[in-house]
Design an enzyme around this catalytic site. Structure first.
Site: not given
Length: 370
Positions: A203, A300, A295, A52, A157
């Site tokens: 990874d 988990l 992720e 505002e 994914a």
């Protein structure tokens, strides 16, 4: 323009603060006079002016008189002193005649008081303009401010046969580039990103945000027995990116070495052979972390679901089939006993991102959810 169109503009402005205002809400404001937008603004950064006041500064810069104008704001104006003065004061001082509000502010310091103050000063207030859209924009803030717990989004994914990796463990890449870029936006949106030690060992990820002019989420590694290698990417970059290693290991020498390498070792109680995830979430909340993008691997994911700590699930589905009885699925663990015991999802949205499909749903009956 009708009221909803002005509010859509305010929503577009509010979203520009994504990732920079946490744990504050994203807020946008538009000032309209004689059918024209004369000022606009959004909350740009935690500690900076609220939307505002930014909109009023925009009017001042253009030497425009706000008296008698209407204001559209995505969230109820604040009425208390914090890092900035109350926005209700600015609205009253500038002679705004009507205020159109998207969401009511559940913050106990506001919670309807802002609306009440404006009405007491003769300002017409209309609430609920595009409320669903405004509520969704700040689902993280609403969860955090009402429960004191982080909002957790579980992201994964998978292929159309439900695999997150081949039987060899290879998973780059399941989905397309557009989906992966959308994940980067989610990393920006959330205060922290969390994964398990298994993912780190398999990874060697960076877990950073690759968007331009962005900021990296805090990295949280669930590492029960403190197996994280001292030369992995996570530890190697801990000086540049805030990193928390959650463990109950009593390997004090390893903990000391990690601390020397700028990792924050958070000691959590043991539960069923792993760190107590509920205790971890409470600890993260005390550190001001309002949201976590999960992720993690399949184990988990199960543990977080089973502990009732997941608020939303994002499943990216690629038009591929991996097959393989030993290929991993998104959620492991023991699983539920029968279909009637399934974790129920609701408010599902379907989005097409490139060649992939994104399914986004909320968990039903998460304790304390708004």
């Amino acid at each position: 323009m009708i009221h909803e169109e002005y509010m859509k503009k305010a929503l577009e402005l509010a979203e520009k603060g994504m990732g920079f205002v946490n744990p504050n809400p994203m807020v946008g404001a538009v000032i309209v006079k004689n059918g024209e937008i004369i000022g606009q603004g959004w909350h740009k950064k935690y500690g900076d002016l609220h939307a505002e006041r930014v909109a009023f500064a925009d009017c001042d810069e253009n030497a425009v008189d706000c008296k008698g104008a209407d204001m559209y704001v995505t969230l109820e104006p604040c009425c208390h002193y914090g890092k900035t003065p109350p926005c209700t004061e600015a609205i009253i001082q500038h002679g705004i005649s009507s205020v159109y509000i998207g969401s009511r502010d559940p913050n106990p310091l506001v919670a309807g008081k802002g609306i009440e103050i404006l009405r007491k000063h003769g300002i017409e207030v209309t609430t609920g303009v595009l409320q669903d859209e405004c509520d969704k924009l700040n689902e993280i803030f609403f969860r955090y401010i009402t429960t004191g717990k982080p909002f957790v989004t579980m992201k994964y994914a998978m292929t159309m046969d439900g695999k997150i990796a081949c039987y060899t463990g290879e998973s780059r890449w399941v989905t397309g580039e557009q989906s992966r870029m959308n994940v980067q936006k989610e990393r920006l949106k959330h205060s922290a990103i969390m994964t398990g030690i298994g993912t780190v060992l398999a990874d060697n990820p960076m877990l950073t945000c690759r968007l331009e002019n962005s900021r990296n989420p805090i990295r949280i590694i669930c590492d029960t027995h403190l197996r994280i290698p001292l030369d992995c990417n996570i530890v190697r970059t801990a000086k540049e990116v805030t990193t928390i290693i959650a463990t109950f290991s009593r390997d004090f020498e390893k903990r000391r070495k990690l601390a020397e390498l700028s990792c924050n070792v958070l000691v959590i109680s043991e539960k069923d052979g792993h760190i107590d995830l509920s205790e971890l979430m409470c600890g993260l909340a005390k550190l001001g972390i309002d949201s976590v993008l999960l992720e993690g691997g399949a184990e988990l994911n199960w543990s977080m679901l089973n502990a009732g700590l997941v608020n939303k699930v994002q499943a990216y589905i690629a038009p591929k089939i991996f097959g393989g009885v030993n290929a991993k699925s998104a959620v492991a663990g023991i699983g539920v006993v029968s279909p009637s015991d399934a974790f129920r999802l609701t408010d599902t949205e379907i989005k097409i991102i490139g060649d992939d499909i994104l399914l986004e749903s909320r968990l039903e009956n998460v304790h304390g959810d708004y």
